[in-house]
Design a protein around this motif. Structure first.
Motif, short mmCIF file in Angstrom:
data_model
loop_
_atom_site.label_atom_id
_atom_site.label_comp_id
_atom_site.label_asym_id
_atom_site.label_seq_id
_atom_site.Cartn_x
_atom_site.Cartn_y
_atom_site.Cartn_z
N LYS A 134 0.15 -26.76 -58.44
CA LYS A 134 0.25 -26.65 -59.79
C LYS A 134 1.08 -25.24 -59.74
O LYS A 134 0.98 -23.84 -59.14
N CYS A 135 1.87 -25.15 -61.11
CA CYS A 135 2.56 -23.98 -61.63
C CYS A 135 2.30 -23.12 -62.83
O CYS A 135 2.22 -24.13 -63.72
N SER A 136 3.37 -22.36 -63.19
CA SER A 136 3.65 -21.91 -64.29
C SER A 136 5.21 -21.58 -64.80
O SER A 136 5.65 -21.76 -63.62
N TYR A 137 5.53 -22.02 -65.81
CA TYR A 137 7.05 -22.03 -65.54
C TYR A 137 6.93 -20.80 -67.63
O TYR A 137 6.53 -20.81 -67.71
N GLY A 186 17.64 -19.21 -73.00
CA GLY A 186 18.15 -20.45 -73.98
C GLY A 186 17.19 -20.87 -73.26
O GLY A 186 15.81 -21.05 -73.15
N ILE A 187 17.31 -22.38 -74.07
CA ILE A 187 16.07 -23.74 -74.07
C ILE A 187 16.53 -24.80 -71.78
O ILE A 187 15.27 -25.84 -72.08
N SER A 188 17.62 -24.31 -71.31
CA SER A 188 17.87 -25.47 -70.42
C SER A 188 17.55 -25.17 -69.37
O SER A 188 17.03 -25.05 -68.40
N ARG A 189 17.10 -23.17 -69.29
CA ARG A 189 16.70 -22.70 -67.91
C ARG A 189 15.69 -22.57 -67.21
O ARG A 189 15.07 -21.33 -68.33
N TYR A 190 14.42 -22.84 -67.13
CA TYR A 190 13.19 -21.91 -66.78
C TYR A 190 12.52 -21.69 -64.98
O TYR A 190 13.58 -22.03 -63.90
N ASN A 191 12.19 -20.39 -65.10
CA ASN A 191 11.59 -20.16 -63.45
C ASN A 191 10.15 -20.77 -63.62
O ASN A 191 9.79 -20.44 -64.18
N ILE A 192 9.63 -20.85 -62.09
CA ILE A 192 8.87 -21.78 -61.96
C ILE A 192 7.99 -20.55 -61.38
O ILE A 192 8.49 -20.38 -59.84
N ILE A 245 11.84 -19.97 -58.14
CA ILE A 245 13.17 -20.64 -57.95
C ILE A 245 13.19 -20.62 -59.41
O ILE A 245 12.74 -20.84 -60.83
N ALA A 246 14.82 -20.50 -60.10
CA ALA A 246 15.02 -21.25 -61.37
C ALA A 246 15.60 -22.38 -61.05
O ALA A 246 16.01 -23.58 -60.42
N ASP A 291 18.11 -25.46 -64.25
CA ASP A 291 18.88 -25.83 -65.03
C ASP A 291 18.00 -27.53 -65.40
O ASP A 291 18.75 -28.54 -64.28
N THR A 292 18.83 -27.79 -66.87
CA THR A 292 17.95 -29.21 -66.96
C THR A 292 19.30 -29.04 -67.17
O THR A 292 20.28 -28.80 -67.90
N THR A 293 20.24 -30.35 -66.60
CA THR A 293 21.65 -30.66 -66.89
C THR A 293 21.42 -32.38 -67.92
O THR A 293 22.77 -32.31 -68.09
N PHE A 294 20.64 -32.68 -67.90
CA PHE A 294 20.93 -33.59 -68.86
C PHE A 294 18.98 -34.04 -68.65
O PHE A 294 18.55 -34.17 -68.67
N CYS A 295 18.64 -34.12 -70.21
CA CYS A 295 17.84 -35.11 -70.95
C CYS A 295 17.27 -35.57 -71.64
O CYS A 295 18.12 -35.50 -72.84
N ASP A 296 17.24 -37.36 -71.92
CA ASP A 296 16.33 -37.70 -73.30
C ASP A 296 15.04 -38.05 -73.05
O ASP A 296 14.23 -37.15 -72.00
N SER A 297 15.13 -38.75 -73.81
CA SER A 297 13.21 -38.95 -73.81
C SER A 297 12.79 -39.78 -72.46
O SER A 297 11.31 -39.71 -72.40
N ASP A 298 13.26 -40.40 -72.68
CA ASP A 298 12.53 -41.13 -70.42
C ASP A 298 12.99 -40.48 -69.39
O ASP A 298 12.53 -40.69 -68.26
N LEU A 299 14.85 -39.24 -69.39
CA LEU A 299 15.03 -38.74 -67.98
C LEU A 299 15.15 -37.88 -68.38
O LEU A 299 16.32 -36.92 -69.23
N ARG A 300 15.26 -36.54 -67.29
CA ARG A 300 15.47 -35.80 -67.52
C ARG A 300 15.91 -35.55 -65.87
O ARG A 300 15.06 -35.72 -64.54
#
Length: 128
Positions: A33-36, A41-47, A86-87, A89-98
Motif C-alpha cells: 500500500k502506497c500513496s503518491y 505536470g500530469i505525467s510524473r508522480y512520487n511514491i 521513487i519517481a 514518469d508516465t511515458t504512454f497512457c490510454d484507456s487500457d494500457l500505461r
C-alpha cells in the motif's frame, strides 16, 4: 495526492521436506500500500510506501511465515515490492494500457507496463 496498491494473489507450497511432491495449498493476497503525489505536470508522480499487508483467508498457515514473504518478495519486481521514495514518469497512457519509466537512484530507467484488469489478454507464447 492519491493511493495505489500493488497486489499479488498467490498459491504457496509449504515445503516441509516430508513429501517429494509439492502441494500449493496456501492461497493468499499480499498488498503493498502506497500513496503518491503528482509533481511536474500530469505525467510524473512520487511514491511513498505506507504498508505491506498479508491476507491468508484459508485455515492452512505456512510453517515459516518469513520464508513465505521472502519468496513473494523474490517473485515480485523489486520496484513494486519496495517503491518507497521513487519517481515515476508516465511515458504512454490510454484507456487500457500505461507504460511508465522509473527515475531516481535505485530504479533509474526501469520500465513497467500496466494493463487495466480484464481489458487486454496477452498470449505469453508470443514472447519467447
Amino acid at each position: 495526492m492519491g493511493n495505489l496498491t500493488n497486489t499479488v494473489i498467490f498459491d504457496y507450497a509449504d515445503d516441509s521436506g516430508m513429501s517429494p511432491q509439492l502441494t500449493f495449498d496456501i492461497t493468499g493476497k499480499f498488498d503493498v500500500k502506497c500513496s503518491y503525489e503528482m509533481n511536474q505536470g500530469i505525467s510524473r508522480y512520487n511514491i511513498t510506501l505506507n504498508d505491506h499487508t498479508l491476507d491468508l483467508p484459508g485455515e492452512k498457515r505456512p510453517r515459516d511465515l518469513n520464508k513465505m514473504v521472502q519468496t513473494i518478495m523474490r517473485a515480485m519486481p523489486s520496484e513494486l515490492f519496495d517503491p518507497n521514495n521513487i519517481a515515476v514518469d508516465t511515458t504512454f497512457c490510454d484507456s487500457d494500457l500505461r507504460i511508465v519509466r522509473y527515475t531516481g537512484d535505485r530504479y533509474e530507467g526501469y520500465r513497467n507496463l500496466f494493463i487495466r484488469r480484464g481489458q487486454v489478454m496477452v498470449d505469453p507464447k508470443l514472447f519467447p
